[in-house]
Scaffold this active site. Structure first.
Site, short mmCIF file in Angstrom:
data_model
loop_
_atom_site.label_atom_id
_atom_site.label_comp_id
_atom_site.label_asym_id
_atom_site.label_seq_id
_atom_site.Cartn_x
_atom_site.Cartn_y
_atom_site.Cartn_z
N CYS A 163 -17.85 -12.86 43.69
CA CYS A 163 -19.22 -12.55 43.26
C CYS A 163 -19.39 -12.59 41.74
O CYS A 163 -20.51 -12.41 41.25
CB CYS A 163 -19.63 -11.19 43.80
SG CYS A 163 -19.49 -11.12 45.60
N GLU A 314 -19.50 1.14 37.85
CA GLU A 314 -20.29 0.39 36.88
C GLU A 314 -21.17 1.31 36.05
O GLU A 314 -21.31 1.13 34.83
CB GLU A 314 -21.15 -0.65 37.58
CG GLU A 314 -21.95 -1.50 36.60
CD GLU A 314 -22.88 -2.49 37.29
OE1 GLU A 314 -23.36 -3.41 36.61
OE2 GLU A 314 -23.13 -2.33 38.51
N LYS A 335 -30.64 -6.53 43.03
CA LYS A 335 -30.18 -6.78 44.40
C LYS A 335 -30.93 -5.92 45.41
O LYS A 335 -30.87 -6.18 46.61
CB LYS A 335 -28.67 -6.54 44.51
CG LYS A 335 -27.81 -7.59 43.82
CD LYS A 335 -26.34 -7.32 44.06
CE LYS A 335 -25.46 -8.30 43.32
NZ LYS A 335 -25.50 -8.12 41.84
#
Length: 414
Positions: A163, A314, A335
């Site tokens: 990804c 993250e 997303k």
């Protein structure tokens, strides 16, 4: 002195639209591209997940001739359509083939071609397997299709890093332009892997959301009730060239590509390092290579896939990177609307980052009903777009992939 590298064209095929502009407008409207799939898979194979973020099936016949589409895997079809849009957007009807390159990416490649050919072999025998099966299933198939379409003879390369793939392809494109190996680089990534086998596999590892009763709200980064990502598909293309080259031909410039950074967790094949330290290293590298400071970063397009374990590291990394300036950076998790385009996600999200800088608008993050209390520090844009400040500002787009791949691209406003 390293020349400035800029973005002069964009193109996209996503679950939200057949063009970059259609996708951007849907993003600003907070529209979800996730729906229950119209097929027989779920019942036939007993799949627990019957929804995804799919490209409109009319996009390919509307944009490719039937004979051309038949010779391309869907990942290559999406790639070529988005590349054509980006080249037209950049005003590049003609280029010098010897100074034109392609830097493309995919995470999985021609999975539909491969598995369809296997079914044909099993059911109808070897003589019925199409002669172009191998060229169609190769991960470099999309790059090759674009390279042949635009006669890109300065180099055609493919990044395959799960990804993080298309963010790496943008980084590589930056290097090619900055080092003078090509004047024009067609950069991006594509994926078309919404298939019963991949859905079954991702579901077996408990990576997918199972919110079948409400698919539009299934992708919910940072929400306390997130339960996995939603598969998406599509492609994104960005045209990169030096600022000098762009100005000489009178091109419109969207943003500057400042630099990029990579790292690897070397921790687990599917799970990122829990503390986010190597995600942080990639972000810090992108800033250091561009001589950017934390105070310069006003926008972050986060990888934020909506997985229980993925979003937190993250957020920790962003908080540590920006330190006292973390509240000044608007964080978007797009997303929540597009689903996860796997190898195509970095390119599409870089386009959204570039558009954010151009329009001074940070996209929203939808479906956050209750923020996970473990997500602290970052300033998430929720529900509606938010205004970015005027003046010279910068933004980063993050991508992380299976295998521990971390890639970050930094952009500056122009």
């Amino acid at each position: 002195m390293t020349p400035k590298v800029v973005v002069t064209g964009i193109g996209a095929v996503t679950p939200l639209g057949a063009t970059a502009d259609a996708t951007w407008q849907a993003i600003l409207a907070g529209k979800s591209g996730v729906h229950t799939m119209d097929n027989e898979w779920s019942e036939k194979y007993g799949l627990a997940v019957d929804f995804a973020a799919q490209v409109d099936p009319q996009v390919v016949p509307d944009n490719l001739k039937r004979v051309q589409a038949k010779r391309l895997d869907p990942s290559s079809q999406f790639a070529l359509i988005s590349a054509r849009e980006a080249m037209a957007d950049a005003g590049l009807e003609e280029t010098d083939p010897d100074r034109t390159a392609v830097s493309w990416a995919t995470g999985i490649g021609g999975v539909w071609t491969l598995l369809d050919a296997w079914d044909t072999l099993q059911e109808e025998g070897p003589r019925r397997v199409m002669p172009l099966t191998v060229p169609m299933l190769m991960p470099n198939g999309p790059a090759a299709a674009i390279g042949m379409e635009f006669k890109a003879r300065a180099g055609v390369q493919t990044m395959v890093s799960a990804c993080a793939s298309s963010t790496e392809s943008l980084g590589h494109a930056y290097d090619v332009v900055a080092n003078g190996h090509a004047d024009i680089v067609i950069a991006g990534g594509s994926e078309a892997a919404i298939h019963p086998m991949t859905i079954a596999s991702f579901n077996s590892m408990q990576a997918l959301s199972r919110r079948t009763d409400s698919p539009e709200t299934a992708s919910r980064p940072y929400d306390v009730d997130r339960d996995g990502f939603v598969m998406g598909e599509g492609a994104g293309t960005l045209i990169l060239e030096t600022e000098e080259h762009a100005k000489a031909r009178g091109a419109t410039i969207y943003a500057e590509v400042s630099s990029w950074g990579i790292s690897n967790d070397a921790y687990h094949i599917t799970g990122g390092e829990p503390g986010g330290q190597y995600a942080l290293r990639a972000m810090q590298s992108a800033l250091d290579n561009a001589d950017l400071k934390p105070a310069d970063i006003k926008h972050v397009n986060a990888h934020a896939t909506s997985t229980p374990v993925g979003d937190i590291p993250e957020s920790l990394a962003i908080t540590e990177l920006l330190d006292s300036h973390v509240g000044d950076a608007l964080v978007s998790a797009t997303k929540s609307m597009t689903g996860h385009l796997l190898g195509g996600t970095g390119a599409v999200e870089s386009i959204l980052t570039v558009k954010a800088l151009e329009t001074r608008t940070a996209p929203p993050t939808i479906n956050i009903d209750e923020l996970d209390p473990k997500v602290v520090g970052i300033n998430i844009v929720r529900d509606t777009p938010a205004e970015l400040p005027s003046g010279d500002i910068a933004a980063i787009s993050n991508s992380f992939g299976f295998g521990g791949h971390n890639a970050v691209v930094a952009f500056k406003s122009v």
